[in-house]
Write an enzyme that holds these catalytic residues in place. Structure first.
Site, PDB file in Angstrom:
ATOM      1  N   ASP A  10       0.870  -1.187   0.000  1.00 35.93           N
ATOM      2  CA  ASP A  10       0.000   0.000   0.000  1.00 35.93           C
ATOM      3  C   ASP A  10       0.901   1.228   0.000  1.00 35.93           C
ATOM      4  O   ASP A  10       1.436   1.614   1.033  1.00 35.93           O
ATOM      5  CB  ASP A  10      -0.883  -0.034   1.260  1.00 35.93           C
ATOM      6  CG  ASP A  10      -1.610   1.273   1.512  1.00 35.93           C
ATOM      7  OD1 ASP A  10      -1.818   2.042   0.547  1.00 35.93           O
ATOM      8  OD2 ASP A  10      -1.986   1.522   2.679  1.00 35.93           O
TER       9      ASP A  10
ATOM     10  N   ILE B  30       4.991   3.808   2.533  1.00 35.66           N
ATOM     11  CA  ILE B  30       4.766   2.599   1.745  1.00 35.66           C
ATOM     12  C   ILE B  30       4.684   1.478   2.769  1.00 35.66           C
ATOM     13  O   ILE B  30       5.610   1.288   3.574  1.00 35.66           O
ATOM     14  CB  ILE B  30       5.928   2.329   0.777  1.00 35.66           C
ATOM     15  CG1 ILE B  30       6.148   3.538  -0.130  1.00 35.66           C
ATOM     16  CG2 ILE B  30       5.669   1.068  -0.045  1.00 35.66           C
ATOM     17  CD1 ILE B  30       7.431   3.458  -0.945  1.00 35.66           C
TER      18      ILE B  30
ATOM     19  N   GLY C 126      -9.053   6.863  -5.846  1.00 32.34           N
ATOM     20  CA  GLY C 126      -7.774   6.289  -5.414  1.00 32.34           C
ATOM     21  C   GLY C 126      -7.898   4.786  -5.193  1.00 32.34           C
ATOM     22  O   GLY C 126      -8.893   4.319  -4.631  1.00 32.34           O
TER      23      GLY C 126
ATOM     24  N   ASP D  40      -6.323   3.054  -3.146  1.00 31.12           N
ATOM     25  CA  ASP D  40      -6.346   2.775  -1.695  1.00 31.12           C
ATOM     26  C   ASP D  40      -7.762   2.923  -1.140  1.00 31.12           C
ATOM     27  O   ASP D  40      -8.191   2.137  -0.292  1.00 31.12           O
ATOM     28  CB  ASP D  40      -5.348   3.666  -0.929  1.00 31.12           C
ATOM     29  CG  ASP D  40      -5.573   5.162  -1.108  1.00 31.12           C
ATOM     30  OD1 ASP D  40      -6.336   5.566  -2.015  1.00 31.12           O
ATOM     31  OD2 ASP D  40      -4.996   5.939  -0.320  1.00 31.12           O
ATOM     32  N   LEU D  41      -8.501   3.895  -1.686  1.00 29.85           N
ATOM     33  CA  LEU D  41      -9.872   4.073  -1.222  1.00 29.85           C
ATOM     34  C   LEU D  41     -10.725   2.890  -1.666  1.00 29.85           C
ATOM     35  O   LEU D  41     -11.561   2.396  -0.897  1.00 29.85           O
ATOM     36  CB  LEU D  41     -10.465   5.393  -1.750  1.00 29.85           C
ATOM     37  CG  LEU D  41      -9.683   6.671  -1.411  1.00 29.85           C
ATOM     38  CD1 LEU D  41     -10.494   7.906  -1.795  1.00 29.85           C
ATOM     39  CD2 LEU D  41      -9.327   6.732   0.065  1.00 29.85           C
TER      40      LEU D  41
HETATM   41  N1  LIG Z   1       1.246   4.739  14.435  1.00 29.45           N
HETATM   42  C1  LIG Z   1       1.356   6.021  14.103  1.00 29.45           C
HETATM   43  N2  LIG Z   1       1.395   7.002  15.063  1.00 29.45           N
HETATM   44  C2  LIG Z   1       1.490   8.305  14.722  1.00 29.45           C
HETATM   45  N3  LIG Z   1       1.572   8.740  13.461  1.00 29.45           N
HETATM   46  C3  LIG Z   1       1.561   7.825  12.486  1.00 29.45           C
HETATM   47  C4  LIG Z   1       1.444   6.422  12.740  1.00 29.45           C
HETATM   48  N4  LIG Z   1       1.447   5.766  11.549  1.00 29.45           N
HETATM   49  C5  LIG Z   1       1.536   6.718  10.605  1.00 29.45           C
HETATM   50  N5  LIG Z   1       1.618   7.942  11.169  1.00 29.45           N
HETATM   51  C6  LIG Z   1       1.677   9.231  10.476  1.00 29.45           C
HETATM   52  O1  LIG Z   1       0.349   9.456  10.024  1.00 29.45           O
HETATM   53  C7  LIG Z   1       0.348  10.114   8.770  1.00 29.45           C
HETATM   54  C8  LIG Z   1      -0.477   9.300   7.826  1.00 29.45           C
HETATM   55  O2  LIG Z   1       0.133   8.039   7.673  1.00 29.45           O
HETATM   56  P1  LIG Z   1      -0.441   6.969   6.677  1.00 29.45           P
HETATM   57  O3  LIG Z   1      -1.818   6.590   7.110  1.00 29.45           O
HETATM   58  O4  LIG Z   1       0.562   5.888   6.539  1.00 29.45           O
HETATM   59  O5  LIG Z   1      -0.528   7.883   5.361  1.00 29.45           O
HETATM   60  P2  LIG Z   1      -0.572   7.546   3.808  1.00 29.45           P
HETATM   61  O6  LIG Z   1      -1.500   6.360   3.633  1.00 29.45           O
HETATM   62  O7  LIG Z   1      -1.115   8.802   3.221  1.00 29.45           O
HETATM   63  O8  LIG Z   1       0.823   7.237   3.362  1.00 29.45           O
HETATM   64  C9  LIG Z   1       1.812  10.250   8.367  1.00 29.45           C
HETATM   65  O9  LIG Z   1       2.228  11.550   8.688  1.00 29.45           O
HETATM   66  C10 LIG Z   1       2.516   9.212   9.226  1.00 29.45           C
HETATM   67  O10 LIG Z   1       3.844   9.596   9.485  1.00 29.45           O
HETATM   68  C1  LIG Z   2      -7.195  10.874  -1.652  1.00 26.83           C
HETATM   69  C2  LIG Z   2      -5.762  10.335  -1.673  1.00 26.83           C
HETATM   70  C3  LIG Z   2      -4.793  11.493  -1.863  1.00 26.83           C
HETATM   71  C4  LIG Z   2      -5.483   9.658  -0.325  1.00 26.83           C
HETATM   72  O1  LIG Z   2      -4.118   9.275  -0.269  1.00 26.83           O
HETATM   73  P1  LIG Z   2      -3.323   8.994   1.104  1.00 26.83           P
HETATM   74  O2  LIG Z   2      -3.774   9.992   2.106  1.00 26.83           O
HETATM   75  O3  LIG Z   2      -3.727   7.592   1.527  1.00 26.83           O
HETATM   76  O4  LIG Z   2      -1.879   9.063   0.773  1.00 26.83           O
HETATM   77  C5  LIG Z   2      -5.590   9.255  -2.796  1.00 26.83           C
HETATM   78  O5  LIG Z   2      -6.541   8.243  -2.631  1.00 26.83           O
HETATM   79  C6  LIG Z   2      -5.731   9.855  -4.187  1.00 26.83           C
HETATM   80  O6  LIG Z   2      -4.815  10.439  -4.721  1.00 26.83           O
HETATM   81  N1  LIG Z   2      -6.942   9.709  -4.793  1.00 26.83           N
HETATM   82  C7  LIG Z   2      -7.258  10.179  -6.104  1.00 26.83           C
HETATM   83  C8  LIG Z   2      -8.463  11.045  -6.109  1.00 26.83           C
HETATM   84  C9  LIG Z   2      -9.749  10.390  -5.654  1.00 26.83           C
HETATM   85  O7  LIG Z   2      -9.722   9.406  -4.906  1.00 26.83           O
HETATM   86  O8  LIG Z   2     -10.838  10.860  -6.049  1.00 26.83           O
HETATM   87  K   LIG Z   3      -3.560   5.154   2.690  1.00 27.71           K
END
Ligand SMILES: Nc1ncnc2c1ncn2[C@@H]1O[C@H](COP(=O)(O)OP(=O)(O)O)[C@@H](O)[C@H]1O
Ligand SMILES: CC(C)(COP(=O)(O)O)[C@@H](O)C(=O)NCCC(=O)O
Ligand SMILES: [K+]
Length: 270
Positions: free
Chosen positions: A17, A23, A120, A122-123
């Protein structure tokens, strides 16, 4: 047979993911529901295949895991530049070509979207895993770099998405976009009444985001006249403890699960 020899035989699924902050490599043994082996690597602009392979190498040594046990890989990335790097890394390290989730991956799913190429991946993974769990109208709240709400009706149709700056993203933007505001840590302040700059930001963020989440859920339920099951995920779900009353479930592995489900459905023949 020793315990290590037994472990050596268990096939593993890998969900990757790739988000805007992290990552996540999640390893699932034999399609059980345990995601206890998880490697998080910060998403940086200059990440190389070599760096990823080195991090995986250390992780596998520390956890006494064998790369050849990984038989299937599902990959979601919302950072397009990471696709070739992650594909190559998986081929080099595991000898497995990942299934790359894209807009054509959703045809066989129970959930449906009218906007497959924009939403996205991921969504869509979150939505797939949440609907698999509840089989009913649900909302996934993902506390990532962005704070997102994915809204699914009881038939599995995605009826809406909301995207808001994530909690850390909002804190960082005050620091980068103003002359005098400092970067503050994510801590609940002693009071909603900020008495210094740090507490003023912390109170604004914590109480503000609490109200934002409650207000969004309320607005969605009011407009749709539907009661939803709400599930939270994302790295920052852990820091919003005071919101847990709003959620039927908190599952930080939701995206990993959905990536696995989408991959297995698409890899199944017929
Ligand atoms: N267990 C945790 N405790 C606190 N902050 C966290 C934790 N895991 C991730 N983060 C922080 O939360 C934010 C979102 O992380 P994450 O959900 O992995 O984002 P993305 O999916 O966008 O990469 C980032 O700034 C990350 O550093
Ligand atoms: C909304 C997001 C930026 C979320 O990403 P994340 O916070 O998990 O890094 C990602 O799902 C994305 O780039 N989506 C494309 C636009 C959309 O979902 O409509
Ligand atoms: K995510």
């Amino acid at each position: 047979m020793s315990i290590f020899e037994i472990e050596r035989l268990i096939p593993m699924f890998l969900s990757v993911d790739a988000g805007n902050s992290n990552i996540v490599f999640g390893f699932n043994q034999d399609q059980s529901d345990s995601w206890d082996k998880v490697l998080r690597i910060e998403t940086t602009k200059k990440l190389s295949v070599f760096q990823l392979e080195r991090a995986l190498g250390i992780f596998f040594l520390e956890n006494r895991m064998e790369p050849e046990n990984v038989k299937h890989i599902g990959l979601s990335t919302v950072v397009p530049d990471l696709k070739p790097i992650l594909m190559q890394c998986c081929i080099n390290f595991f000898g497995v070509e990942p299934y790359f989730i894209n807009g054509s991956s959703y045809e066989k799913l129970r959930v449906k979207t009218s906007n497959p190429d924009e939403i996205g991946t991921d969504l869509m993974a979150n939505i797939t895993a949440a609907y698999d769990c509840f089989g009913d109208a649900c909302i996934v709240v993902d506390f990532g770099t962005a704070l997102t709400f994915s809204i699914v009706d009881k038939t599995g149709k995605v009826i809406g998405i909301n995207i808001v700056p994530g909690i850390k993203t909002a804190i960082n933007s005050l620091f980068t976009d103003t002359a005098r505001l400092p970067k503050v840590s994510l801590e609940m302040p002693p009071s909603v009444l900020g008495k210094d700059t740090v507490h003023a930001i912390q109170a604004g963020i914590f109480y503000g985001y609490t109200g934002l989440v409650r207000g969004m859920l309320h607005a969605i339920e009011a407009e749709t006249q539907t009661k939803f099951k709400v599930i939270a995920t994302g790295g920052l779900s852990a820091v919003m403890q005071h919101l847990t009353g709003e959620f039927a479930m908190v599952d930080v592995n939701l995206t990993l699960k959905g990536i696995q489900q989408i991959t297995l459905i698409n890899r199944k023949k017929g």
